[in-house]
Design a protein around this motif. Structure first.
Motif, PDB file in Angstrom:
ATOM      1  N   ALA A  11      -9.974   0.416  -2.712  1.00  9.40           N
ATOM      2  CA  ALA A  11      -9.259   0.830  -1.497  1.00  9.40           C
ATOM      3  C   ALA A  11      -8.416  -0.322  -0.963  1.00  9.40           C
ATOM      4  N   VAL A  12      -8.968  -1.516  -0.990  1.00  8.60           N
ATOM      5  CA  VAL A  12      -8.228  -2.699  -0.522  1.00  8.60           C
ATOM      6  C   VAL A  12      -6.995  -2.915  -1.393  1.00  8.60           C
ATOM      7  N   ALA A  13      -7.148  -2.854  -2.695  1.00  4.68           N
ATOM      8  CA  ALA A  13      -6.018  -3.051  -3.610  1.00  4.68           C
ATOM      9  C   ALA A  13      -4.936  -2.011  -3.358  1.00  4.68           C
ATOM     10  N   SER A  14      -5.335  -0.782  -3.130  1.00  3.53           N
ATOM     11  CA  SER A  14      -4.374   0.285  -2.867  1.00  3.53           C
ATOM     12  C   SER A  14      -3.632   0.042  -1.556  1.00  3.53           C
ATOM     13  N   LEU A  15      -4.350  -0.333  -0.526  1.00  8.68           N
ATOM     14  CA  LEU A  15      -3.726  -0.588   0.770  1.00  8.68           C
ATOM     15  C   LEU A  15      -2.814  -1.816   0.728  1.00  8.68           C
ATOM     16  N   LEU A  16      -3.218  -2.855   0.025  1.00  8.08           N
ATOM     17  CA  LEU A  16      -2.390  -4.061  -0.074  1.00  8.08           C
ATOM     18  C   LEU A  16      -1.066  -3.774  -0.782  1.00  8.08           C
ATOM     19  N   ALA A  17      -1.069  -2.810  -1.686  1.00  9.87           N
ATOM     20  CA  ALA A  17       0.167  -2.434  -2.372  1.00  9.87           C
ATOM     21  C   ALA A  17       1.192  -1.876  -1.385  1.00  9.87           C
ATOM     22  N   ARG A  23      -2.007 -10.530   2.307  1.00  8.15           N
ATOM     23  CA  ARG A  23      -2.926 -10.832   1.209  1.00  8.15           C
ATOM     24  C   ARG A  23      -4.349 -10.858   1.754  1.00  8.15           C
ATOM     25  N   LEU A  24      -5.283 -10.764   0.859  1.00 10.66           N
ATOM     26  CA  LEU A  24      -6.690 -10.864   1.215  1.00 10.66           C
ATOM     27  C   LEU A  24      -7.131 -12.289   0.928  1.00 10.66           C
ATOM     28  N   ASP A  25      -7.713 -12.948   1.913  1.00 12.12           N
ATOM     29  CA  ASP A  25      -8.161 -14.333   1.783  1.00 12.12           C
ATOM     30  C   ASP A  25      -9.572 -14.428   2.350  1.00 12.12           C
ATOM     31  N   ASP A  26     -10.533 -14.643   1.484  1.00 10.92           N
ATOM     32  CA  ASP A  26     -11.940 -14.759   1.899  1.00 10.92           C
ATOM     33  C   ASP A  26     -12.370 -13.536   2.709  1.00 10.92           C
TER      34      ASP A  26
END
Length: 67
Positions: A11-17, A23-26
């Motif tokens: 879900a995170v990868a899809s939303l980040l697209a 970006r996701l950091d820690d």
């Protein structure tokens, strides 16, 4: 104290697209800005703070040195 939402990695990868400048950091959603000077940085922080206050969401914001 606020609530932290956790999402599955897919879900995170899809939303980040959908928001490529972020970006996701820690485990945190992060965006960096490069501005012309300190005054511009403070204007941005104040604009974000006003929106955050209206939304009752108070993100961590950092201003690092410039130049």
């Amino acid at each position: 104290m606020g609530t932290c939402l956790r999402f599955a990695a897919a879900a995170v990868a899809s939303l980040l697209a959908e928001i490529p400048a972020w970006r996701l950091d820690d485990g945190k959603l992060v965006r960096s800005f490069t501005l012309d000077d300190f005054a511009a940085a403070m204007r941005l922080v104040n604009r974000v703070a006003a929106i955050a206050e209206e939304e009752a969401h108070h993100p961590d914001m950092r201003v690092h040195g410039w130049n």
